[in-house]
Scaffold this active site. Structure first.
Site, mmCIF file in Angstrom:
data_model
loop_
_atom_site.group_PDB
_atom_site.id
_atom_site.type_symbol
_atom_site.label_atom_id
_atom_site.label_comp_id
_atom_site.label_asym_id
_atom_site.label_seq_id
_atom_site.Cartn_x
_atom_site.Cartn_y
_atom_site.Cartn_z
ATOM 1 N N GLU A 40 -1.914 1.614 -4.235
ATOM 2 C CA GLU A 40 -2.867 2.159 -3.275
ATOM 3 C C GLU A 40 -2.884 3.683 -3.307
ATOM 4 O OE1 GLU A 40 -5.165 0.716 -1.722
ATOM 5 O OE2 GLU A 40 -4.582 -1.368 -1.993
ATOM 6 N N TYR A 89 -5.580 4.273 6.148
ATOM 7 C CA TYR A 89 -6.021 3.318 5.121
ATOM 8 C C TYR A 89 -4.837 2.699 4.386
ATOM 9 C CZ TYR A 89 -7.346 1.410 0.703
ATOM 10 O OH TYR A 89 -7.438 0.555 -0.362
ATOM 11 N N ASP A 137 -11.533 2.458 3.838
ATOM 12 C CA ASP A 137 -11.743 3.573 2.918
ATOM 13 C C ASP A 137 -13.238 3.813 2.762
ATOM 14 O OD1 ASP A 137 -12.628 1.469 1.339
ATOM 15 O OD2 ASP A 137 -11.327 1.927 -0.364
#
Length: 373
Positions: A55, A138, A156
């Site tokens: 991520e 996020y 996002d």
């Protein structure tokens, strides 16, 4: 969901209508995701560390670019302990080419927090993850939902675009209040399999509900829920405030080499742009040949040869470097604090030089190739 928070989205739909659309879209998306999910290496694991690394790498970086970096990073640093203990040069070298180096420095800082505060075990809740260095809303939502199954959103740019089109919402998606409203709306209607839902919306935004140009509405599993599509207004959303004009900065780059084939490198300050990385000496402004020679002489460098190099540019988020360069071949190069003389092999293997200087790295690589190094 609080009505006042929802109103920040500026959707023509009532809160109840919006919740109904999100609920219907969520069911359709999770079904679609089971059949259409992209086969990505970080989706073959539930290891929270691996998911976290992916991520962070995916922030402002394309999936195709990330995959080889992800594999190499996990091979070298397979767990939180290894990341926490990695030396800085190895860390930067593993990240070289991905850019935004503050991401990997924050990864290591967070890994050290986890070792100190959580016994080396990744915390499992969104709230606990938010306490770690460099982890925002996020990333915390993505790791908590995908690795641990917490019913929490991961919002996002892809998610903001999808939701704004579903609701024909005219709120500026760059506004924190709009992001907060989208998070609250999704949280209120989050299906049990939150990880699949979050990844489904990401995939939809990446491959169907496209950011630049017309979305692929014919392939969209939630087109019948989308108010923008129903109105034929897909390209009107999302709404974004105009970006501030990017500042342009001219710089002169020096490739300073000894007759023995070593290149002068200097380390950037520990704070600010490209913090802690190595670079070729450079100065603000576009220096003419006489100015460049005078600057070098001022620090005790008198080139035997001073060759003009081509121009290059590099775009950062809010800044653009427009560069010109000189190749200086010298007999003697006195060192100042924070500088080293590196052979071509050392430069490539040990020192992380950011991609802003790629054009000048290529000049040196061409010279090394001619010499068979």
């Amino acid at each position: 969901m609080d009505q006042t928070v929802y109103q920040k989205l500026l959707s023509p739909l009532s809160l109840e209508e919006a919740e109904g659309r999100i609920r219907k879209a969520g069911a359709a998306l999770t079904t679609w995701y089971k059949a259409a999910a992209r086969d990505l290496p970080w989706r073959r694991t539930k290891d929270p560390y691996a998911i976290w690394v992916s991520e962070v790498m995916l922030q402002q970086t394309r999936v195709e670019t990330v995959i080889p970096y992800y594999r190499r990073f996990l091979s070298a640093l397979p767990d939180i302990k290894a990341l926490a203990e990695a030396d800085e040069m190895q860390l930067h070298k593993l990240w070289e080419g991905l850019g935004y180096y503050s991401r990997v420095r924050n990864l290591q800082r967070a890994a050290r927090q986890i070792m100190a505060d959580y016994g080396g075990v990744m915390p499992q809740s969104r709230d606990a993850l938010l306490s770690l260095c460099g982890i925002g809303s996020y990333t915390a939502g993505a790791v908590a939902s995908i690795a641990f199954g917490e019913r929490t959103p991961a919002v996002d740019g892809n998610v903001l675009r999808v939701v704004s089109r579903l609701l024909a919402a005219e709120g500026d998606i760059l506004s924190p209040s709009v992001r907060k409203g989208v998070e609250a709306l999704l949280l209120s209607q989050m299906p049990d399999d939150a990880g699949s839902f979050n990844q489904a919306v990401m995939d939809l935004g990446a491959g169907v509900c496209l950011p630049n140009g017309a979305p692929e509405c014919a392939a969209c599993p939630v087109c019948d829920c989308c108010l923008a599509a129903q109105r034929g207004q897909q390209l009107a959303f999302p709404v974004k405030a105009p970006k501030a004009k990017r500042r342009i900065e001219e710089r002169t780059v020096f490739l300073i080499r000894t007759a023995a084939g070593e290149t002068l490198l200097r380390r950037r300050p520990e704070e600010g742009l490209l913090a802690g990385l190595w670079e070729f000496p450079n100065e603000e402004g576009r220096l003419g040949r006489e100015e460049a020679a005078a600057l070098l002489a001022g620090r005790g460098i008198r080139p035997q040869k001073l060759q003009t190099l081509g121009k290059s540019k590099h775009i950062f988020t809010h800044l653009e470097w427009q560069m010109a360069g000189y190749l200086a071949i010298c007999g003697d190069v006195p060192l100042q604090p924070g500088e080293v003389l590196a052979t071509d092999r050392e430069r490539r293997q040990a020192y992380t030089i950011p991609s802003a200087f790629d054009a000048y790295k290529q000049v040196l690589d061409s010279i090394a190739k001619e010499k068979g190094i």
